[in-house]
Write a protein that holds these residues in place. Structure first.
Motif, short mmCIF file in Angstrom:
data_model
loop_
_atom_site.label_atom_id
_atom_site.label_comp_id
_atom_site.label_asym_id
_atom_site.label_seq_id
_atom_site.Cartn_x
_atom_site.Cartn_y
_atom_site.Cartn_z
N UNK A 35 0.83 -1.20 0.00
CA UNK A 35 0.00 0.00 0.00
C UNK A 35 0.87 1.26 0.00
N UNK A 36 1.95 1.20 0.77
CA UNK A 36 2.84 2.36 0.82
C UNK A 36 3.51 2.57 -0.54
N UNK A 37 3.92 1.50 -1.18
CA UNK A 37 4.54 1.62 -2.50
C UNK A 37 3.54 2.17 -3.52
N UNK A 38 2.29 1.72 -3.44
CA UNK A 38 1.26 2.23 -4.35
C UNK A 38 1.01 3.71 -4.11
N UNK A 39 0.98 4.12 -2.83
CA UNK A 39 0.80 5.55 -2.53
C UNK A 39 1.96 6.36 -3.08
#
Length: 171
Positions: free
Chosen positions: A138-142
């Motif tokens: 999720x952090x990478x996608x953000x």
């Protein structure tokens, strides 16, 4: 005393601010995931050792049971031959072996409980590891989303600047 406590508070707050600035969330999650995976490997190897101990205790229990049965048959044989003294000795041996059998059964039960505890711990750790990996994704996608938004805004601003420069050149 008030000066020292204020100075300590100021130094602590400045150090905390420096640490907060230096902390990279992506690196921290990666480190946490690595530690969880290492712990999972350790717990699984510990579980394997406990399973091996359980199998050894089960084998020992079978051996002791066989030995107790053997002493019982020897006692019956001694009684059939009319040797009551030998029958008593055989029954005493059987009784001592049965005490050992009880100890082995207690050990086996404790091992089973330990295995059950390790299995629950492995399950919990795997769930937390999955959650951490999901947070990392999720952090990478953000991060990718923010980067693409920034690129779009830069492109829009460049186009606005280009048109402004073209107007300026036109005049």
């Amino acid at each position: 005393m008030g000066i020292f406590s204020r100075m300590t508070d100021i130094i602590n707050s400045n150090l905390n601010a420096l640490l907060d600035q230096a902390e990279d969330p992506e690196k921290m999650i990666r480190l946490i995931i690595q530690e969880m995976e290492d712990t999972l490997v350790e717990v699984r190897s510990s579980s394997a050792r406990v399973l091996a101990d359980r199998k050894a205790a089960a084998r020992r229990l079978e051996e002791v049971q066989t030995e107790a049965d053997s002493w019982e048959s020897k006692a019956k044989l001694a009684i059939s031959k009319g040797r009551e003294d030998l029958a008593r000795a055989a029954l005493q041996e059987k009784r001592s072996i049965e005490e050992e059998m009880v100890a082995v059964e207690v050990e086996l039960k404790a091992t089973d409980e330990h295995i059950a505890q390790l299995n629950t711990e492995v399950g919990q750790l795997q769930q937390k590891l999955g959650d951490a990996k999901a947070k990392q994704k999720a952090m990478l996608m953000r991060t990718k989303t923010v980067e693409s938004r920034i690129k779009v805004k830069r492109q829009m601003h460049r186009e606005a600047l280009d048109t402004a420069f073209q107007r300026f050149e036109h005049f």
